[in-house]
Design a protein around this motif. Structure first.
Motif, short mmCIF file in Angstrom:
data_model
loop_
_atom_site.label_atom_id
_atom_site.label_comp_id
_atom_site.label_asym_id
_atom_site.label_seq_id
_atom_site.Cartn_x
_atom_site.Cartn_y
_atom_site.Cartn_z
N PHE A 1 0.85 -1.20 0.00
CA PHE A 1 0.00 0.00 0.00
C PHE A 1 0.88 1.24 0.00
N LEU A 2 0.50 2.20 -0.86
CA LEU A 2 1.21 3.47 -0.94
C LEU A 2 0.21 4.61 -0.80
N ASP A 3 0.40 5.43 0.22
CA ASP A 3 -0.48 6.57 0.48
C ASP A 3 -0.24 7.60 -0.62
N CYS A 4 -1.17 7.78 -1.51
CA CYS A 4 -0.94 8.62 -2.69
C CYS A 4 -2.21 9.33 -3.12
N ASP A 5 -2.10 10.64 -3.24
CA ASP A 5 -3.17 11.48 -3.80
C ASP A 5 -2.82 11.73 -5.26
N VAL A 6 -3.66 11.28 -6.18
CA VAL A 6 -3.35 11.40 -7.61
C VAL A 6 -3.32 12.86 -8.06
N GLU A 7 -3.77 13.77 -7.20
CA GLU A 7 -3.67 15.20 -7.52
C GLU A 7 -2.26 15.73 -7.33
N SER A 8 -1.44 14.94 -6.62
CA SER A 8 -0.09 15.39 -6.27
C SER A 8 0.96 14.73 -7.16
N GLU A 9 1.62 15.52 -7.99
CA GLU A 9 2.72 15.00 -8.82
C GLU A 9 3.80 14.38 -7.93
N GLU A 10 4.11 15.03 -6.83
CA GLU A 10 5.18 14.56 -5.95
C GLU A 10 4.84 13.20 -5.33
N GLN A 11 3.61 13.09 -4.80
CA GLN A 11 3.21 11.83 -4.17
C GLN A 11 3.10 10.71 -5.22
N PHE A 12 2.53 11.05 -6.37
CA PHE A 12 2.30 10.04 -7.41
C PHE A 12 3.65 9.53 -7.95
N LYS A 13 4.57 10.47 -8.19
CA LYS A 13 5.90 10.10 -8.71
C LYS A 13 6.63 9.20 -7.70
N ALA A 14 6.53 9.58 -6.42
CA ALA A 14 7.19 8.80 -5.37
C ALA A 14 6.57 7.41 -5.26
N ALA A 15 5.26 7.34 -5.43
CA ALA A 15 4.58 6.04 -5.33
C ALA A 15 5.03 5.09 -6.44
N PHE A 16 5.12 5.62 -7.66
CA PHE A 16 5.61 4.78 -8.76
C PHE A 16 7.03 4.29 -8.48
N LYS A 17 7.88 5.18 -7.97
CA LYS A 17 9.27 4.77 -7.70
C LYS A 17 9.31 3.68 -6.63
N ARG A 18 8.48 3.84 -5.58
CA ARG A 18 8.47 2.84 -4.52
C ARG A 18 7.94 1.50 -5.04
N ALA A 19 6.97 1.57 -5.96
CA ALA A 19 6.46 0.31 -6.54
C ALA A 19 7.55 -0.39 -7.35
N VAL A 20 8.29 0.37 -8.14
CA VAL A 20 9.38 -0.21 -8.93
C VAL A 20 10.49 -0.72 -8.02
N ASP A 21 10.81 0.03 -6.98
CA ASP A 21 11.84 -0.41 -6.03
C ASP A 21 11.43 -1.74 -5.37
N ALA A 22 10.14 -1.86 -5.08
CA ALA A 22 9.66 -3.06 -4.38
C ALA A 22 9.51 -4.26 -5.31
N PHE A 23 9.00 -4.01 -6.52
CA PHE A 23 8.64 -5.14 -7.40
C PHE A 23 9.51 -5.27 -8.63
N GLY A 24 10.36 -4.28 -8.90
CA GLY A 24 11.30 -4.42 -10.00
C GLY A 24 10.85 -3.81 -11.32
N GLN A 25 9.54 -3.84 -11.58
CA GLN A 25 9.05 -3.21 -12.81
C GLN A 25 7.54 -2.99 -12.69
N ILE A 26 6.98 -2.30 -13.67
CA ILE A 26 5.53 -2.08 -13.73
C ILE A 26 5.04 -2.55 -15.10
N ASP A 27 4.06 -3.45 -15.09
CA ASP A 27 3.54 -3.98 -16.35
C ASP A 27 2.10 -3.53 -16.62
N ILE A 28 1.36 -3.30 -15.54
CA ILE A 28 -0.07 -2.99 -15.66
C ILE A 28 -0.39 -1.78 -14.79
#
Ligand SMILES: NC(=O)c1ccc[n+]([C@@H]2O[C@H](COP(=O)([O-])OP(=O)(O)OC[C@H]3O[C@@H](n4cnc5c(N)ncnc54)[C@H](O)[C@@H]3O)[C@@H](O)[C@H]2O)c1
Ligand SMILES: CCCCC[C@H](O)/C=C/C=C\C=C\C=C\[C@@H](O)[C@@H](O)CCCC(=O)O
Length: 261
Positions: free
Chosen positions: A60-87
């Motif tokens: 789970f990543l606390d993310c407001d899609v209105e926030s570029e900063e939060q959204f960008k950080a969430a994608f990075k954390r997802a990639v850091d955790a899982f290695g890539q994004i496919d969907i």
């Protein structure tokens, strides 16, 4: 079809359609990052899903899609955790004609932001490995819905943006498919307290209720099944899939260049 080895990012993941999508992705062996503003709900849901599907498969990543900063950080954390994004399922959305600027910010700008941030990781021309992005439109994205004109505008924007991105991706070699899901009425929290959500158009609540009776109501799981079809069918790109009680239907749009075809 197994999605083992694939990673998904879902926005608006804690309730309704997003939650149903999270569960169907996990049932099909994907790893899932849940993004939502509902931190307490997200943490408790993720704990429960971790016990059922393995804590290594959910985040789970606390993310407001209105926030570029939060959204960008969430994608990075997802990639850091899982290695890539496919969907990616850009699903977060609200219905509130009284706070129409926020409705535009979340429903349309949030989808555009999520699409562009996802491409930073998925785009084959930037070292990504491609994938699929599904954006949540609505039946109100296919025809004007008088009780919620701004919501209608956001959903028309989502559908058209998605179709344009599908073409842009093909021409540019991104290796990413783009599709929109366009549900009718779905039994979720968004589909409650409708008069309040209609703001200055609350006088249309009764007429809207009549339309609901005519069109019927579907479940979040029915929407998730439709989305899964567009995720797994690699022939689907630039589609808008309508989901109604009577079933699913891919929309055929007018050919504006050769209108007689
Ligand atoms: N319910 C329907 O009848 C219906 C029909 C067609 C399309 N949709 C669309 O489906 C999507 C999901 O709606 P739903 O019916 O599941 O609603 P819902 O209210 O049940 O769930 C929406 C989720 O999005 C989250 N969210 C709200 N604002 C956010 C933000 N700024 N950033 C991150 N997360 C946020 C909420 O916390 C919630 O978990 C929306 O885009 C909606 O427009 C809904
Ligand atoms: C009041 C709840 C809104 C929920 C929003 C959600 O996205 C669901 C939408 C479901 C159906 C929308 C149907 C829209 C149909 C229009 O194209 C048009 O056919 C309706 C004609 C009547 C009118 O009120 O405009």
């Amino acid at each position: 079809m197994s999605l083992r080895g694939q990673t998904a990012v879902v926005t608006g993941a804690v309730m309704g359609i997003g939650r149903a999508m999270v569960e169907i992705l996990l049932q099909n062996d994907a790893k899932v990052a849940l993004l939502d503003v509902n931190k307490s709900g997200g943490e408790s849901l993720t704990e429960a899903l971790g016990k059922q599907y393995g804590s290594q498969n959910v985040l789970f990543l606390d993310c407001d899609v209105e926030s570029e900063e939060q959204f960008k950080a969430a994608f990075k954390r997802a990639v850091d955790a899982f290695g890539q994004i496919d969907i990616v399922f850009n699903n977060a959305g609200i219905l509130n004609e009284a706070t129409w600027e926020k409705t535009v910010s979340i429903n349309l700008l949030g989808v555009i932001r999520g699409t562009y941030l996802a491409l930073e990781h998925m785009n084959k021309t930037h070292g990504g490995r491609g994938g699929v992005i599904i954006n949540t439109g609505s039946m109100a994205g296919l025809g004007p819905f008088s009780c919620c004109p701004v919501y209608t505008a956001t959903k028309h924007g989502v559908v058209s943006f998605t179709r344009a991105m599908a073409s842009a991706s093909t021409v540019s070699g991104y290796g990413v498919r783009f599709n929109a899901v366009c549900p009718g009425f779905v039994q979720t929290d968004l589909f409650s307290n409708i008069p309040i959500r209609l703001g200055q158009y609350s006088h249309m609540a009764d007429a809207t209720a009549q339309l609901v009776k005519k069109m019927g109501v579907i479940t979040p799981s029915q929407v998730a099944e439709a989305v899964l079809e567009m995720v797994t069918d690699e022939t689907k790109n630039g589609e808008a899939l309508m989901v109604m009680p009577k079933g699913k239907e891919y929309i055929t749009f007018p050919n504006l260049i050769s209108p007689n075809k």
